[in-house]
Design an enzyme around this catalytic site. Structure first.
Site, PDB file in Angstrom:
ATOM      1  CG  ASN A 383      40.799  22.843  18.197  1.00  0.00           C
ATOM      2  OD1 ASN A 383      39.967  23.607  18.686  1.00  0.00           O
ATOM      3  ND2 ASN A 383      40.655  22.311  17.010  1.00  0.00           N
ATOM      4  CG  ASP A 384      39.724  18.525  20.621  1.00  0.00           C
ATOM      5  OD1 ASP A 384      39.084  19.201  19.801  1.00  0.00           O
ATOM      6  OD2 ASP A 384      40.257  17.440  20.355  1.00  0.00           O
ATOM      7  CB  VAL A 385      42.108  21.566  26.242  1.00  0.00           C
ATOM      8  CG1 VAL A 385      42.579  20.134  26.198  1.00  0.00           C
ATOM      9  CG2 VAL A 385      43.126  22.497  25.632  1.00  0.00           C
ATOM     10  CB  ALA A 424      37.379  15.736  19.784  1.00  0.00           C
TER      11      ALA A 424
END
Lengths: 457, 116
Positions: A383-385, A424
């Site tokens: 997700n965050d990446v 995050a």
């Protein structure tokens, strides 16, 4: 028993040190990495055999027995551990190394006559103990023996400050007086400091802390070399301390974070504390069959594996899916973000274990320009990446982190467990874009359903 | 060895340590960390020296504990790194790695095993 000439001993230690340097050098490239590691092991063997023949030693049978016990415990565990559990094992091995350094320094204290040697003793004691206790907490977090979320309580910074002040006081007293009792106190304070250091670190940042503690242990070993007057320990420890520091910074940079931010972020509230808020904005969700059609008739698919894939143990299914698509003539690559998985490079290991050829694992810099030509970007448990907020939203906690440009692909498919944000704790706007499709469920189960549907096409 | 020589060696080792890992790809960060982790298990040498010079039973006991811990670090570290790295290999039998003289025998064997 006649002992080796000191010059021969020094030469053998020099050879071992060179082997260690060659080992680290070899680990720089996938082609030479395995050989590099074996060279390192050989260097260690040379050094251990040398010490038996160059120093007047008593208790040799007991020492050999202890070595057998240590190897007998560690080698089978290292052989059998699941690849997904490898990060915590590395943490564990690092911790016991730090502990060993601290014990060696403690026992050498009565023989340390110079004040500067006692400086090295207290340094080894403190840093070794921090590394031991910190690694133990890291192990507990990764093994999920305790919460993976940051543990913070009011007064933690004050407590940490008090412990460090006390440690500095005790260290100074040991350097001046050489008291063994105070040295034990210092060891205890180091253990407490190690626990306090790692408690506030959130799950996603734990790997960076392992790397940092690895560098710490290296420094402790180097200092213990100064205590014992052993050049090999100085060189090997310093090598690990220096390379570990660089590696820690490289890992942190790949996540767009600073090492200080990771360690002290939770104190200021800017850490990976994460939110559990679930968004209610509309998304387009889809069935495994629809995803299979998308993938099956694509020319080019780029799979973006993430932490969720590792947790679901879905790497073998992902590899099978890639194989099935390739047999249909689709070109499939895996785009590996530097921090995908639980440790930087961990995803590469997991996929390599699933027999994905090394050539289809593409690094971020290499693949980012190719998303434009991809028909489908399949994001599995990441997700965050892939969150464009890292580029666009200046206030975002991940702002500045390099991301995989999946938004450039014609279609984006997310396999996700839920709409919950990543570590995050921020929403990913990409999920609400028109080209995005979501398939909810456990990463492995979703992949198996998609795989079945692709085979049925 | 005198302090200045040790300091010289330490400073040079710092630069070597910086230099050898400065350009490593993120792919290999985990094995590199694990390999470096194994190398500091060389504290075993220190633990052996201390245990070999111990006269008091308590000192010996603690020193032997240090030997056990250091061995676990050293042996376990190299073994787990090797396990990680043995997985970095090609899958396709029609596309074997170029036969270079440094290809070791066990590698080839495992490659064939993996393709059965």
């Amino acid at each position: 028993m006649t002992l080796l000439d000191p010059n021969v001993t020094a030469l053998l230690y020099l050879a071992a040190a060179v082997f260690f340097i060659l080992a680290l050098k070899g680990l720089n490239s996938p082609r030479t990495a395995r050989r590099g590691n074996l060279i390192g092991a050989f260097g260690a063997l040379v050094a251990v055999v040398t010490v038996f023949f160059s120093t007047r030693l008593d208790n040799v049978p007991l020492i050999l027995g202890a070595i057998v016990v240590g190897s007998g415990v560690a080698a089978p565990v290292a052989r059998r551990v699941k690849m997904t559990q490898m990060p915590q094992l590395v943490a564990l091995f690092n911790g016991v190394g730090g502990g060993a350094a601290a014990l060696v320094a403690l026992l050498e204290l009565p023989h340390a006559e110079d004040a500067w040697v006692r400086v090295a003793v207290v340094f080894t004691l403190l840093v070794g103990a921090v590394s031991f206790a910190g690694s133990a907490v890291t192990f507990a977090k990764l093994q999920e023996l305790m919460t993976t979320r940051p543990v913070v309580f009011p007064g933690l910074p004050v407590l940490m400050g008090a412990v460090l002040l006390a440690a500095v006081g005790a260290a100074a007293a040991v350097v001046l007086g050489g008291s063994l009792v105070l040295a034990l106190l210092l060891l205890l304070l180091g253990l407490v400091a190690g626990v306090l250091l790692v408690l506030p670190v959130g799950g996603a940042d734990v790997p960076i802390v392992i790397s940092l503690l690895n560098a710490f242990t290296g420094l402790a070993v180097a200092a213990s070399g100064l205590v014992l007057g052993n050049v090999l320990l100085v060189v090997a420890g310093t090598l690990v301390g220096a390379s570990g520091t660089i590696l820690t910074r490289a890992m942190a940079a790949a996540m767009g974070r600073s090492v200080a931010g990771i360690l002290f972020g939770a104190f200021r509230g800017g850490s990976t504390a994460g939110s559990t808020a679930v968004s209610d904005r509309p998304v387009r969700s889809s069935s495994p069959e629809d995803v299979a059609v998308l993938l099956g008739y694509a020319q080019r698919v780029i799979i973006v594996p993430g932490y969720g894939l590792a947790v679901a143990q879905g790497q073998h299914t992902a590899a099978e899916l890639a194989q099935a698509l390739e047999s249909r003539g689709t070109r499939v690559d895996f785009a590996i973000h530097p921090v995908a998985g639980r440790m930087p490079g961990h995803m590469n290991v997991l996929l390599a274990e699933a027999n994905v050829p090394y050539e289809s694992l593409k690094e971020m810099g290499e693949i980012n320009s190719e998303f434009r030509t991809a028909d489908v970007a399949l994001v599995v448990g990441a997700n965050d990446v892939v969150n464009p907020a890292a580029k666009t939203t200046a206030g975002s906690p991940i702002y500045g982190m390099p991301i995989l440009e999946v938004a450039d692909a014609r279609q984006v498919v997310f396999l996700k467990r839920s709409m919950r944000p990543g570590f995050a704790g921020i929403e990913n706007d990409l999920m609400f874009e028109p080209q995005t499709t979501l398939l909810f469920g456990d990463a492995k189960e979703s992949l198996m359903k998609v795989l079945g549907a692709v085979k049925a096409l | 060895m005198d302090g200045i020589s040790l300091l010289t060696i330490t400073v040079l080792a710092v630069f070597v340590g910086f230099e050898v890992v400065s350009k490593v790809s993120s792919t290999l960060h985990t094995p590199l960390m694990s390999g470096a982790n194994a190398i500091h298990g060389i504290i075993l040498v220190g633990a052996i020296i201390v245990a070999g010079q111990a006269t008091h039973p308590w000192v010996l006991a603690v020193a032997l504990l240090a030997v056990v811990l250091a061995t676990a670090n050293l042996v376990g570290g190299f073994v787990v790194t090797d396990r990680m790295l043995e997985m970095f290999r090609g899958r396709k039998p029609d596309k074997p790695a170029k036969p270079t003289p440094d290809e070791t025998q066990p590698d080839t064997k495992e490659n064939t095993e993996a393709t059965r």
